[in-house]
Design an enzyme around this catalytic site. Structure first.
Site, PDB file in Angstrom:
ATOM      1  N   ASN A  57      -7.836  -0.160  13.701  1.00  0.00           N
ATOM      2  CA  ASN A  57      -6.846  -0.760  14.417  1.00  0.00           C
ATOM      3  C   ASN A  57      -5.583  -0.853  14.999  1.00  0.00           C
ATOM      4  OD1 ASN A  57      -7.136  -2.118  11.685  1.00  0.00           O
ATOM      5  ND2 ASN A  57      -6.322   0.168  10.243  1.00  0.00           N
ATOM      6  N   LYS A 266       9.745   8.850  13.641  1.00  0.00           N
ATOM      7  CA  LYS A 266       8.429   7.918  12.660  1.00  0.00           C
ATOM      8  C   LYS A 266       7.622   9.290  12.498  1.00  0.00           C
ATOM      9  CE  LYS A 266       5.580   4.550  12.527  1.00  0.00           C
ATOM     10  NZ  LYS A 266       4.854   4.108  13.878  1.00  0.00           N
ATOM     11  N   ASN A 270       5.482   9.421   8.964  1.00  0.00           N
ATOM     12  CA  ASN A 270       4.856   9.498   8.295  1.00  0.00           C
ATOM     13  C   ASN A 270       4.459  10.821   7.882  1.00  0.00           C
ATOM     14  OD1 ASN A 270       3.380   7.047   9.724  1.00  0.00           O
ATOM     15  ND2 ASN A 270       3.950   7.900  11.475  1.00  0.00           N
ATOM     16  N   ASN A 274       2.895   9.265   4.209  1.00  0.00           N
ATOM     17  CA  ASN A 274       1.893   9.320   4.374  1.00  0.00           C
ATOM     18  C   ASN A 274       0.361  10.264   3.157  1.00  0.00           C
ATOM     19  OD1 ASN A 274      -0.145   7.428   6.887  1.00  0.00           O
ATOM     20  ND2 ASN A 274       2.189   7.890   7.124  1.00  0.00           N
ATOM     21  N   SER A 366      -1.967   4.179   6.309  1.00  0.00           N
ATOM     22  CA  SER A 366      -3.239   4.504   6.900  1.00  0.00           C
ATOM     23  C   SER A 366      -3.291   6.096   6.696  1.00  0.00           C
ATOM     24  CB  SER A 366      -2.795   4.589   8.916  1.00  0.00           C
ATOM     25  OG  SER A 366      -2.178   5.780   8.629  1.00  0.00           O
TER      26      SER A 366
END
Length: 434
Positions: A57, A266, A270, A274, A366
């Site tokens: 991606n 970040k 995550n 996630n 993701s």
């Protein structure tokens, strides 16, 4: 480096391999089908050609945006297995759906597979014609980024710029980055290392096709620049400008210190969203529906652990060199550390996470996409990085500070890697009782 001699597992595995850097061959579609003509030689514009290693991606996002430049830079897409060369030939090329519009590009790119295997048909050519790679974007999954880049060291030197475009922290930040460079490039000719923080959201719809679901922004900055040459390599400015001016990427250049802080922030996001969505098998927004519920309590535990680790890192000597590069020239190092310590407090991290959770509530993380597809996740580069950093800081503690706790993040690593699927109550019992 003596004070920071404890090597993390990724660094140990690379440096334990004392074999010389391999010679790699660049396979093109002409090497799998004799009816396909050979691609234009790579020597057409070696200083301007951009290689994008990894076409998931992020690779598709950056490739599509860079190809919309006018004039367009020469771009080579580097895939990870031979079968993708055939799929490229038979398919429509690179496809990105953005804001309801389909971007499609095929003739805009060359495509290659890099391997130690010599082609049995078609042209036989070494990577970059055995010259140095000037401009490389590494857009693989985080776990593969360093091994894949290490494999290319024969083709990298001080004229090269490598931009890592992954979620998670760059592994080449202090304290371990300079040890890697010094070991692998003992003549002082190591490449320039940059990194991007990408806030765009995208998901895959198959090989070479993605949906750019949440257009946002990106930043790029230096991690380690080669300081043994009299001037910064032109490739640093070239790649930075190419990325910051690419249509639809909405990117800007930031200082080394700001990049480090941006990656840390970040990472907190995550390492919270996630793994929890991967275990609960839910979209991002479900995590934040009940601010007083069980999942909220799990998030709080994760944030408190992350806060303690990152605040300690900010005030650790290994971070001094990074913070000294801050563009806040009027601010003392002590004042900057105080400001960042407050920024990474639990009381500041929690509203930050919930604000981002609202923005991305309709997205699937993701990691959830990976577990559903049966792929290896990036859990060790998110929560695992926090565990590893806590271990490093604890070992360097000398009993001066309380031992940092990363047990909840370690528990999430184990759960995700075991493929665990839980409901909210089960997850709460597992995490909150520890």
């Amino acid at each position: 480096m003596a004070a920071y001699s404890t090597r993390p597992s990724w660094l140990k595995s690379l440096l334990d391999d004392t074999n010389p850097a391999p010679k790699l061959y660049a396979w093109s579609p002409a090497n799998i089908d004799s009816n396909i003509r050979s691609d234009q030689p790579i020597s057409d514009n070696p200083d301007g050609r951009i290689f994008i290693l990894g076409i998931g991606n992020l690779g598709r996002l950056y490739a599509s945006c860079l190809s919309m430049h006018s004039p367009r830079p020469p771009i080579t897409l580097v895939v990870h297995k031979k079968e993708l060369l055939s799929q490229w030939v038979e398919g429509p090329g690179l496809e990105i759906i953005r804001l309801g519009q389909l971007y499609r590009g095929k003739d805009e790119f060359q495509i290659e597979w890099w391997t130690e295997e010599t082609p049995s048909q078609g042209p036989v050519r070494e990577v970059a014609n055995a010259n140095k790679i000037r401009n490389l974007l590494v857009t693989t999954k985080a776990a593969a980024a360093m091994p894949e880049t290490d494999r290319l060291r024969r083709y990298l030197d001080s004229s090269s710029s490598v931009v890592f475009v992954q979620n998670g922290m760059s592994k080449l930040w202090p304290p371990h980055g300079q040890e890697y460079i010094s070991n692998r490039y003992p003549n002082g000719d190591g490449p320039n290392i940059l990194a991007c923080v990408t806030n765009h959201g995208a998901y895959s719809e198959g090989p070479f096709k993605s949906v750019h679901a949440s257009p946002a922004d990106s930043t790029i900055g230096p991690v380690l620049l080669n300081e043994n040459t009299r001037q910064i390599a032109p490739s640093v400015a070239y790649l930075t400008e190419a990325i910051t001016t690419a249509p639809a990427l909405n990117a800007r250049s930031i200082s080394r210190a700001d990049l480090w802080v941006s990656q840390l922030q970040k990472l907190v996001v995550n390492a919270s969203i996630n793994p929890l969505t991967a275990i609960l098998r839910c979209k991002n927004g479900r995590l934040f529906e009940d601010p007083d519920g069980v999942t909220a309590k799990v998030i709080d535990r994760l944030l408190r652990e992350a806060s303690g680790i990152l605040q300690t890192l900010i005030n650790h000597p290994s971070s001094t060199d990074i913070l000294a590069s801050s563009d806040k020239s009027t601010q003392s190092l002590e004042a900057l550390r105080e400001e960042l310590t407050a920024r990474f407090s639990f009381d500041r991290l929690r509203p930050m996470l919930y604000k981002i959770g609202e923005i991305v509530k309709e997205n699937s993380s993701s990691m959830l996409q990976d577990v559903r597809a049966g792929k290896k996740t990036e859990i060790r580069d998110f929560n695992g990085w926090l565990v590893e950093t806590a271990d490093f800081l604890n070992q360097d503690n000398s009993g001066q500070q309380p031992i940092l706790d990363a047990s909840c993040h370690q528990a999430l690593v184990s759960l995700v890697e075991s493929g665990a699927v839980m409901n909210e109550e089960e997850l709460g019992k597992h995490i909150l009782s520890s």
